[in-house]
Design a protein around this motif. Structure first.
Motif, short mmCIF file in Angstrom:
data_model
loop_
_atom_site.label_atom_id
_atom_site.label_comp_id
_atom_site.label_asym_id
_atom_site.label_seq_id
_atom_site.Cartn_x
_atom_site.Cartn_y
_atom_site.Cartn_z
N PHE A 55 0.82 -1.21 0.00
CA PHE A 55 0.00 0.00 0.00
C PHE A 55 0.86 1.27 0.00
O PHE A 55 0.50 2.25 -0.66
N ILE A 56 1.98 1.25 0.72
CA ILE A 56 2.85 2.43 0.69
C ILE A 56 3.46 2.61 -0.69
O ILE A 56 3.59 3.74 -1.18
N GLY A 57 3.84 1.51 -1.34
CA GLY A 57 4.36 1.61 -2.71
C GLY A 57 3.33 2.19 -3.66
O GLY A 57 3.65 3.04 -4.51
N ALA A 58 2.08 1.76 -3.50
CA ALA A 58 1.01 2.31 -4.34
C ALA A 58 0.81 3.80 -4.08
O ALA A 58 0.64 4.59 -5.01
N VAL A 59 0.84 4.20 -2.81
CA VAL A 59 0.65 5.60 -2.47
C VAL A 59 1.81 6.45 -2.98
O VAL A 59 1.61 7.57 -3.47
N ILE A 60 3.04 5.93 -2.87
CA ILE A 60 4.21 6.68 -3.36
C ILE A 60 4.08 6.96 -4.86
O ILE A 60 4.27 8.10 -5.31
N VAL A 61 3.74 5.94 -5.62
CA VAL A 61 3.59 6.12 -7.07
C VAL A 61 2.44 7.08 -7.38
O VAL A 61 2.57 7.96 -8.26
N LEU A 62 1.34 6.96 -6.66
CA LEU A 62 0.20 7.84 -6.90
C LEU A 62 0.55 9.29 -6.60
O LEU A 62 0.23 10.19 -7.39
N GLN A 63 1.20 9.53 -5.48
CA GLN A 63 1.57 10.89 -5.11
C GLN A 63 2.55 11.50 -6.11
O GLN A 63 2.42 12.66 -6.50
N ILE A 64 3.54 10.72 -6.51
CA ILE A 64 4.53 11.24 -7.46
C ILE A 64 3.88 11.49 -8.82
O ILE A 64 4.17 12.51 -9.48
N ALA A 65 3.00 10.60 -9.25
CA ALA A 65 2.32 10.79 -10.53
C ALA A 65 1.46 12.05 -10.54
O ALA A 65 1.36 12.76 -11.55
N LEU A 66 0.84 12.35 -9.39
CA LEU A 66 -0.01 13.55 -9.30
C LEU A 66 0.80 14.83 -9.22
O LEU A 66 0.36 15.89 -9.69
N ASN A 67 1.99 14.76 -8.60
CA ASN A 67 2.77 15.97 -8.37
C ASN A 67 3.82 16.23 -9.45
O ASN A 67 4.26 17.37 -9.61
N ILE A 68 4.25 15.19 -10.15
CA ILE A 68 5.17 15.39 -11.27
C ILE A 68 4.35 15.33 -12.55
O ILE A 68 4.24 14.30 -13.21
N ASP A 69 3.75 16.41 -12.87
CA ASP A 69 2.90 16.51 -14.06
C ASP A 69 3.34 17.73 -14.85
O ASP A 69 2.66 18.76 -14.89
N SER A 70 4.50 17.60 -15.47
CA SER A 70 5.09 18.71 -16.21
C SER A 70 5.52 18.22 -17.59
O SER A 70 6.07 17.12 -17.72
N PRO A 71 5.30 19.02 -18.63
CA PRO A 71 5.76 18.62 -19.98
C PRO A 71 7.27 18.58 -20.09
O PRO A 71 7.81 18.00 -21.04
N LEU A 72 7.97 19.17 -19.12
CA LEU A 72 9.43 19.17 -19.14
C LEU A 72 10.02 17.86 -18.62
O LEU A 72 11.20 17.58 -18.83
N LEU A 73 9.19 17.05 -17.93
CA LEU A 73 9.66 15.79 -17.36
C LEU A 73 8.97 14.63 -18.04
O LEU A 73 7.74 14.62 -18.16
N PRO A 74 9.71 13.64 -18.50
CA PRO A 74 9.07 12.46 -19.10
C PRO A 74 8.30 11.68 -18.05
O PRO A 74 8.65 11.69 -16.87
N ARG A 75 7.27 10.98 -18.45
CA ARG A 75 6.41 10.27 -17.51
C ARG A 75 7.11 9.11 -16.82
O ARG A 75 6.71 8.69 -15.74
#
Length: 249
Positions: A55-75
């Motif tokens: 669950f912590i791994g899932a939350v980490i990925v979810l939080q990073i995906a929501l906060n790193i949402d920039s066209p300058l950074l690859p997904r």
């Protein structure tokens, strides 16, 4: 007075470890207690490691995906950052903080109960090195099993991120997997394993010290168990800072 008492505790801990870290008088009994410790302290901790890591791994990925949402950074950056967090800190440091509550309280209460019921005194009267007989198998078994718990934690943390990507699709599973593989350094796994084994020694030995030196009754055993968890948490954080600076700085 608190400072003097702290110095006395450090001295008593060092003297206790001197008695503990010696060759067992009866190797057969040591192996028996070692295997018992592997099951009690290690195998019984796998379930909590799996659940929390997933669950912590899932939350980490979810939080990073929501906060790193920039066209300058690859997904695929989501996978890279999540991997580094899970491998370097979560699966070793944070997981050991959690295990200090489960394993540390278990060791402190078990040995503390033996102390107040005079079982340890009986061993001393019979000429047995009670510290070595009771504490060394617990330390050795927990330290030896720590790499297994760390590997389980790493796998389940990354798997939790995989599942959240599969469910939400941001980023895609293929992008997440590519991020996990990109710029991978095998040394980070060994770094986490060595660090977790060091933490395992701290957890088991400090908890055993508080249990071994407990005085009074059941209330004091509970206090010793609580103190061991608090001190272990502080020592793990301080050691993490020092070890990271020495190993990666």
């Amino acid at each position: 007075m608190n400072f003097i008492r702290s110095l006395e505790d450090i001295g008593e801990y060092a003297l206790l470890m001197r008695r503990v870290l010696s060759v067992p008088d009866r190797m057969r009994e040591f192996v028996k207690e070692f295997m018992k410790g592997v099951y009690t302290l290690g195998v019984n901790s796998i379930w909590i490691v799996i659940i929390i890591s997933f669950f912590i791994g899932a939350v980490i990925v979810l939080q990073i995906a929501l906060n790193i949402d920039s066209p300058l950074l690859p997904r695929f950056t989501v996978g890279v950052v999540s991997r580094e967090i899970i491998l370097l800190e979560f699966s070793s440091t944070i997981m050991c903080l959690i295990l200090s509550g489960k394993v540390g309280s278990n060791v402190a209460s078990e040995i503390g109960t033996m102390r107040i019921t005079e079982q340890i005194d009986a061993l001393d009267i019979m000429g047995v090195n009670s510290a070595n007989y009771l504490i060394l198998p617990k330390i050795a078994s927990f330290v030896a099993f720590m790499p297994v718990l760390v590997i389980f934690s790493m796998f389940m943390g990354l798997f939790g991120g995989y599942i959240i990507c599969m469910v939400l699709g941001t980023p895609s599973v293929e992008t997440y997997v590519y991020g996990i593989q990109a710029f991978f350094r095998e040394s980070f796994i060994w770094y986490s394993i060595v660090k977790s084994m060091l933490f395992g020694f701290i957890i088991a030995s400090v908890a055993a010290y508080f249990g071994y030196t407990a005085k009074g009754g059941a209330l004091e055993v509970g206090a010793a168990s609580t103190n061991s968890v608090v001190i272990n948490s502080v020592l793990i954080l301080v050691t993490d800072l020092l070890f990271t600076q020495l190993a990666l700085g």
